[in-house]
Design a protein around this motif. Structure first.
Motif, short mmCIF file in Angstrom:
data_model
loop_
_atom_site.label_atom_id
_atom_site.label_comp_id
_atom_site.label_asym_id
_atom_site.label_seq_id
_atom_site.Cartn_x
_atom_site.Cartn_y
_atom_site.Cartn_z
N UNK A 33 14.20 -2.36 -0.17
CA UNK A 33 15.15 -1.35 -0.61
C UNK A 33 14.63 0.03 -0.22
N UNK A 34 15.51 1.01 -0.26
CA UNK A 34 15.14 2.36 0.16
C UNK A 34 13.94 2.87 -0.62
N UNK A 35 13.05 3.55 0.10
CA UNK A 35 11.85 4.12 -0.53
C UNK A 35 12.02 5.60 -0.86
N UNK A 36 13.24 6.10 -0.77
CA UNK A 36 13.48 7.50 -1.13
C UNK A 36 13.44 7.61 -2.66
N UNK A 37 12.51 8.39 -3.18
CA UNK A 37 12.36 8.59 -4.62
C UNK A 37 13.42 9.57 -5.13
N UNK A 38 13.66 9.55 -6.41
CA UNK A 38 14.62 10.50 -6.99
C UNK A 38 14.15 11.94 -6.82
N UNK A 39 12.84 12.14 -6.59
CA UNK A 39 12.35 13.50 -6.37
C UNK A 39 12.51 13.94 -4.92
N UNK A 40 13.08 13.07 -4.07
CA UNK A 40 13.34 13.40 -2.68
C UNK A 40 12.24 12.97 -1.72
N UNK A 41 11.07 12.64 -2.26
CA UNK A 41 9.98 12.18 -1.40
C UNK A 41 10.10 10.69 -1.11
N UNK A 42 9.46 10.28 -0.03
CA UNK A 42 9.37 8.86 0.32
C UNK A 42 7.89 8.51 0.31
N UNK A 43 7.51 7.69 -0.66
CA UNK A 43 6.09 7.41 -0.87
C UNK A 43 5.69 6.15 -0.11
N UNK A 44 5.55 6.31 1.19
CA UNK A 44 5.13 5.24 2.08
C UNK A 44 3.82 5.65 2.74
N UNK A 45 2.79 4.84 2.52
CA UNK A 45 1.46 5.13 3.07
C UNK A 45 1.02 4.02 4.01
N UNK A 46 0.05 4.37 4.85
CA UNK A 46 -0.61 3.39 5.71
C UNK A 46 -2.12 3.46 5.45
N UNK A 47 -2.73 2.28 5.35
CA UNK A 47 -4.17 2.20 5.14
C UNK A 47 -4.79 1.29 6.19
N UNK A 48 -6.07 1.49 6.44
CA UNK A 48 -6.82 0.70 7.42
C UNK A 48 -8.04 0.11 6.72
N UNK A 49 -8.26 -1.17 6.95
CA UNK A 49 -9.42 -1.84 6.36
C UNK A 49 -10.22 -2.55 7.44
N UNK A 50 -11.43 -2.12 7.61
CA UNK A 50 -12.33 -2.82 8.54
C UNK A 50 -12.97 -3.98 7.80
N UNK A 51 -13.42 -5.01 8.51
CA UNK A 51 -14.03 -6.17 7.85
C UNK A 51 -15.18 -5.78 6.94
N UNK A 52 -15.14 -6.26 5.71
CA UNK A 52 -16.21 -6.01 4.76
C UNK A 52 -16.22 -4.61 4.17
N UNK A 53 -15.20 -3.83 4.45
CA UNK A 53 -15.13 -2.45 3.96
C UNK A 53 -13.93 -2.26 3.03
N UNK A 54 -13.98 -1.24 2.16
CA UNK A 54 -12.77 -0.92 1.40
C UNK A 54 -11.74 -0.27 2.32
N UNK A 55 -10.49 -0.28 1.91
CA UNK A 55 -9.46 0.39 2.71
C UNK A 55 -9.70 1.90 2.80
N UNK A 56 -9.12 2.50 3.83
CA UNK A 56 -9.15 3.95 3.99
C UNK A 56 -7.73 4.43 4.26
N UNK A 57 -7.36 5.56 3.66
CA UNK A 57 -6.03 6.11 3.84
C UNK A 57 -5.90 6.75 5.21
N UNK A 58 -4.81 6.43 5.89
CA UNK A 58 -4.52 7.05 7.19
C UNK A 58 -3.38 8.06 7.07
N UNK A 59 -2.27 7.58 6.51
CA UNK A 59 -1.01 8.33 6.49
C UNK A 59 -0.41 8.24 5.09
#
Lengths: 118, 112
Positions: free
Chosen positions: B27-53
């Motif tokens: 379903x649409x990710x447009x929040x009622x506040x007008x923002x779209x809270x869609x993130x991308x994360x990267x996880x290398x083997x054996x590591x915690x995720x890291x925020x990209x976008x």
């Protein structure tokens, strides 16, 4: 440098309890919401719980509601996850993460393994 | 709950070539506040995720500009303009428009 240092994982029997801790440094802890995310062995990421900066608002995944409790001690810059009535499907690496302000989570703690098994 | 579907599951790429990952929400990710809270994360083997976008297209501090995010509504894309060896690992999209927060299943990027 912003750091999150986790502790408290381990092996626990089904029905048992465990408390995870996440000690924060390098930022004003009380100004930021925090979250817990878990990752079962070989699987993807699953959001578990979140808490506002002042601790007044908490949120949970349905799968953990009533069994896991998130809390924080802003005087000690520490986030907690109290885990009760643990089940085998709670086995995972648990990560804490800082919410930058727009549900953008970074950094993440190093992770701590919780194994629920008899 | 909002279901996040990523494609492909795996993406073998040649060093220096581009890569693209798709993420679709139920379903649409447009929040009622007008923002779209869609993130991308990267996880290398054996590591915690890291925020990209975050919020579709905002690169997090320190993220190289070869990473870009785009999209709107229910369809989102992460692009790597020229893949480097350090980019291997699993990429996840995540929505935070509605509780519970949910992640895509992950896309594994590996070097051919």
């Amino acid at each position: 440098e912003v750091q999150l240092l986790q502790s408290g994982g381990g092996l626990v029997q089904p029905g048992g309890s465990l408390r995870l801790s996440c000690a924060a440094s390098g930022f004003t802890f009380s100004n930021y919401a925090m979250t817990w995310v878990r990752q079962a062995p070989g699987k993807g990421l699953e959001w578990v719980s979140g808490i506002s900066g002042d601790g007044g608002r908490t949120y949970y995944a349905d799968s953990v509601k009533g069994r896991l409790t998130i809390s924080r001690d802003n005087s000690k810059n520490t986030l907690f996850l109290q885990m009760n009535s643990l089940r085998a499907d709670d086995t995972a690496v648990y990560y804490c993460a800082k919410d930058q302000g727009y549900y953008d989570f970074d950094p993440w703690g190093q992770g701590t393994l919780v194994t629920v098994s008899s | 709950d909002i279901v996040m579907t990523q494609t492909p599951l795996s993406s073998p790429v040649t060093l220096g070539q581009p890569a693209s990952i798709s993420c679709r929400s139920s379903q649409s990710l447009v929040h009622t506040d007008g923002n779209t809270y869609l993130s991308w994360l990267h996880q290398r083997p054996g590591q915690p995720p890291r925020l990209l976008i975050y919020k579709i297209s905002n690169r997090f501090s320190g993220v190289p500009d070869r990473f870009s995010g785009s999209g709107a509504g229910t369809d989102f894309t992460l692009k790597i303009s020229r893949v480097e060896a350090e980019d291997v690992g699993v990429y996840y999209c995540m929505q935070a428009t509605q509780f519970p927060l949910t992640f895509g299943g992950g896309t594994k990027v590996e070097i051919k």
